[in-house]
Scaffold this active site. Structure first.
Site, mmCIF file in Angstrom:
data_model
loop_
_atom_site.group_PDB
_atom_site.id
_atom_site.type_symbol
_atom_site.label_atom_id
_atom_site.label_comp_id
_atom_site.label_asym_id
_atom_site.label_seq_id
_atom_site.Cartn_x
_atom_site.Cartn_y
_atom_site.Cartn_z
ATOM 1 N N ASP A 477 -6.452 -2.558 15.689
ATOM 2 C CA ASP A 477 -6.732 -2.237 14.275
ATOM 3 C C ASP A 477 -8.406 -1.949 14.484
ATOM 4 O O ASP A 477 -9.128 -2.281 15.411
ATOM 5 C CB ASP A 477 -6.829 -3.639 13.609
ATOM 6 C CG ASP A 477 -6.505 -3.181 11.908
ATOM 7 O OD1 ASP A 477 -6.784 -1.979 11.681
ATOM 8 O OD2 ASP A 477 -5.960 -3.896 11.267
ATOM 9 N N ASP A 547 -1.885 1.857 4.993
ATOM 10 C CA ASP A 547 -1.512 0.546 4.544
ATOM 11 C C ASP A 547 -0.711 0.530 3.399
ATOM 12 O O ASP A 547 -0.281 -0.510 2.832
ATOM 13 C CB ASP A 547 -2.817 -0.267 4.266
ATOM 14 C CG ASP A 547 -3.276 -1.109 5.360
ATOM 15 O OD1 ASP A 547 -2.593 -1.255 6.357
ATOM 16 O OD2 ASP A 547 -4.736 -1.419 5.346
HETATM 17 C C1 DGJ Z 1 -5.413 -3.573 8.346
HETATM 18 C C2 DGJ Z 1 -4.116 -3.178 8.677
HETATM 19 O O1 DGJ Z 1 -3.778 -1.640 8.404
HETATM 20 C C3 DGJ Z 1 -2.808 -4.088 8.215
HETATM 21 O O2 DGJ Z 1 -1.805 -3.671 8.459
HETATM 22 C C4 DGJ Z 1 -3.106 -5.317 8.799
HETATM 23 O O3 DGJ Z 1 -2.995 -5.385 10.157
HETATM 24 C C5 DGJ Z 1 -4.612 -5.877 8.553
HETATM 25 N N1 DGJ Z 1 -5.520 -4.893 8.627
HETATM 26 C C6 DGJ Z 1 -4.781 -7.111 9.135
HETATM 27 O O4 DGJ Z 1 -6.242 -7.521 8.894
#
Ligand code: DGJ
Length: 727
Positions: A477, A547
């Site tokens: 991430d 997301d």
């Molecule tokens: C952003 C990601 O896109 C989410 O899926 C998740 O992993 C969060 N970060 C966790 O902090």
């Protein structure tokens, strides 16, 4: 594939269906002549150059063909006679900035060299790929610029990149685009790009070109959710199945610019490369600089054909490793199920259900390390949070493995929380500008990956964690834009190199880790789809698309993403309702139909599903296992765009052409609608296709020309997946 005609001094590059021609012209200027549908080599192309234009522009002494300001140029510089935007610019030691690049030599050879330190497409034994390297020289300053063109004949793709070798005094490159193409009659074209923001990435945007410069870019340190490093120029009436499209995509994950400058003669200078804004790279005598690679695709069969060319190339010759050609894991991710509020027991309760419905892998997301209960601390302190996981990662992995599940883990290696032991010990390791207080984003700072010590630290802790348990998947991430970008280790003069050095540092880490752990499946993520680009796909064959896991929003996001990225690269999960991002409630079936063509999984607390939902979930996993290869290795046809209608559809045709899957979605309720028919694409007209759910038989010609009716009630959030078998 690549020829050089000694008499005309033209280079002719041809793929299966396209030609790209440029040549050495008067006074060794490199001029662009043609890019488009395939033409024979012997054609004379100089009539493409108008020397008749009356202009105010200057010309070199001895240059009789008007001015380079009015011609189509192959790799333009600024300051002499061409006064449009340059592809290359630099400041020399004496303060002058008039680079004059002239043809000097060239080489043509089979295959394609690696790009030092950068991701790129590649060829394998038996591929029809050739490379042309054209050397341009500024003889006054002894600066050598090498234009590289690789032709992928069967893929219908040409890639370009640029390398600079400074054999003269020190200079500073300020612009080095990877590709620039001057196209005539730009008034005929629309400008297409993908823009958005967090949770609404890559919407298809299309406007007619106007006179002047138009571009999209990133100044955020990563490609970003705001604009993607993709641009296309299409004829005004081009659609999914017809019309000319010129497109470029950059194999890079940092700041970029892509666009077109239309001059007074309607010549469009289409370009893509590292964003010249805030970029400067000092080259001492003997030093070199390598630009990222641009992928150029031309289609005269519309946007659909263009996309399928990108999809195939990226699936087969950009992504690498063990997971490139095999079906990947159907997974459960605990993020939306628990966020950071979990313990081993809670995770195992979800895992048991995951096993029950047939999933392969359990992914533990953010919150497993340091004292991470909220997102304001601990990034950098990559030690297990023992209160949540008393048996550590290996204990959890063993229990998951005993259940029959693989174990995957979330990491965010590029970041550091100010509230962390790492930051307290090494405040100088964060990106920062001297004398400025660094701004936080999600209460975190960005590690300075231009530094060797930071890269070594990152590689070491990742190696340790990945070796400490049976980890078979990593979600990588990256959750903020970069600000106050600077490095404490670099000289003042070189601060303008930090954005690019960061990306080179990231690529070095990714290359090391992914080759050290070839059996781990890596998925990249950046607050969802903030770094969905070909650069990342070279190291990690899939990206968390957004997301936003709402089924309706995902119809748009995935459609836009598919302009140049294959469904095999899109992480797509079924999540809970009301949806956590938009509060919408959609049927469980629709959530599955939207996620199925991507890299499928669940993002909810499976232990809270009703029995009925569990049965649907089981069915979805079964379908994914059965049809994954059709979605991921077959051809994708976009039939109806959600950006143009509240109903949308796409179909996939398997690699062996025997299975066809039609997906249909309705996002909005409408009463009393006109009849709607969905016409499939990519079938064999004379073959017979049998519909699996009711046994109906259709010819390919019927399905493609007459189509099948929409078939659903007019209520909102409808969806269907229909499978046809070729007889
Ligand atoms: C952003 C990601 O896109 C989410 O899926 C998740 O992993 C969060 N970060 C966790 O902090």
């Amino acid at each position: 594939m690549i020829t050089f005609n000694k008499d005309s001094r033209f280079f002719h590059l041809s793929t299966k269906n396209t030609s790209y021609v440029f040549g050495v012209y008067q006074m060794n200027h490199l001029i662009h002549l043609y890019w488009g549908a395939k033409i024979p080599e012997e054609n004379v192309l100089t009539h493409y150059l108008s020397t008749q234009r009356m202009s105010f522009s200057a010309r070199d002494d001895g240059f009789t063909a008007g001015s380079t300001d009015n011609l189509t140029m192959e790799y333009p510089t600024f300051g002499s006679t061409d006064l449009r935007s340059p592809a290359f610019d630099c400041v020399f030691a004496d303060g002058s900035r008039v680079p004059q690049l002239r043809y000097y030599s060239h080489k043509i050879y089979d295959g394609k060299p690696k790009l030092e330190g950068l991701p790129a497409t590649y060829c394998e034994e038996g591929d029809k790929v050739q490379t042309l390297e054209v050397e341009l020289v500024d003889s006054v300053k002894d600066l050598h610029v090498f234009l590289n063109y690789s032709v992928f004949e069967d893929y219908d793709v040409i890639t370009r990149s640029v390398r600079v070798e400074n054999r003269g005094e020190k200079c500073k490159i300020t612009t080095i685009l990877s590709a620039s193409v001057d196209l005539n009659s730009a008034h005929n074209y629309d400008f297409i790009h993908l823009d958005g923001a967090w949770a609404k990435e890559r919407a298809v945007n299309r406007q007619p070109l106007f006179h002047g410069k138009q571009s999209v870019d990133s100044k955020r340190g990563a490609t970003s959710a705001h604009h993607n490093c993709f641009v296309a120029l299409s004829e005004h009436n081009a659609n999914e199945t017809m019309g000319e499209v010129y497109s470029m995509n950059l194999v890079y994950s940092g700041n970029f610019e892509a666009g077109c400058e239309v001059d007074s003669y309607d010549t469009g200078r289409m370009f893509i490369g590292i964003n010249p804004f805030e970029f400067g790279w000092t080259l001492e005598n003997g030093e070199t600089f390598q630009s990222p690679e641009a992928v150029l695709v031309y289609s005269n069969k519309g946007l659909g054909a263009m996309s399928r060319i990108y999809h195939k190339l990226y699936r087969e010759r950009l992504c690498r490793g063990k997971f490139r050609d095999i079906e990947r894991y159907a997974l459960i991710n605990n993020w939306e199920a628990t966020y950071m509020r979990f313990n081993e027991e809670k995770l195992l309760a979800i895992a048991e259900k995951a096993k029950d419905i047939g999933l392969d892998l359990f992914v533990l997301d953010d919150g497993w390390f340091g004292k991470r209960d909220v997102d304001n601390c601990s990034l950098g302190d990559w030690v297990v949070y023992k209160e949540k996981l008393p048996n550590g990662l290996s204990g959890l992995a063993q229990k998951l493995n005993a259940l029959g599940l693989k174990f995957g883990l979330w990491v965010e290696p590029e970041m550091v929380s100010p509230n962390s032991d790492l930051y307290r010990a090494h405040p100088d390791w964060a990106l920062q500008t001297k004398g400025r207080v660094p701004s936080t984003g999600r209460t975190q700072l960005v590690l300075d990956l231009s530094r060797k010590d930071v890269r070594e630290f990152t590689i070491n802790w990742l190696t340790e964690i990945l070796s400490s348990a049976n980890i078979e998947y990593i979600k990588w991430d990256m959750n903020r834009n970069m600000t106050e970008v600077g490095s404490l280790l670099l000289s003042d003069e070189r601060q303008s190199e930090v954005y690019h050095r960061y990306i080179l540092g990231l690529y070095e880490i990714l290359e090391t880790i992914t080759s050290r752990f070839p059996n781990i499946l890596f998925e990249s993520c950046s607050g969802g789809g903030g770094r969905f680009d070909p650069g990342m796909l070279h190291y990690m064959p899939q990206t968390w698309t957004s997301d936003d896991s709402d089924a309706v929003e995902r119809v748009y996001i995935q459609y836009g993403t598919s302009m140049c990225y294959p469904y095999s690269a899109m992480g797509a999960h079924v999540s809970a309702c009301p949806n956590h991002q938009v509060r919408r409630t959609t049927p469980f079936e629709m959530r599955g139909h939207v996620a199925l063509p991507g890299q499928f999984g669940f993002e909810l607390d499976l232990s809270k599903l009703t029995d009925e939902e569990i049965e649907i979930a089981k069915q979805q996993v079964k379908e994914y296992k059965e049809f994954g290869a059709v979605f991921h290795r077959g051809d994708c046809y976009r039939l109806i765009s959600p950006f143009e209608s509240h109903i949308s559809a796409l179909n996939f045709v398997s690699e062996d052409k025997n299975t066809v899957i039609l997906l249909r979605y309705r996002t909005v309720a409408k009463p009393n609608e006109p009849y709607a028919f969905v016409k499939l694409q990519g079938l064999e007209p004379d073959a017979i296709y049998v519909r699996r759910d009711n046994g109906a038989r259709y010819s390919g010609a019927f399905l493609m020309n007459a189509g099948i009716p929409w078939e659903f009630a007019s209520t909102e959030y409808q969806s269907a997946m229909t499978v046809f078998d070729k007889q």
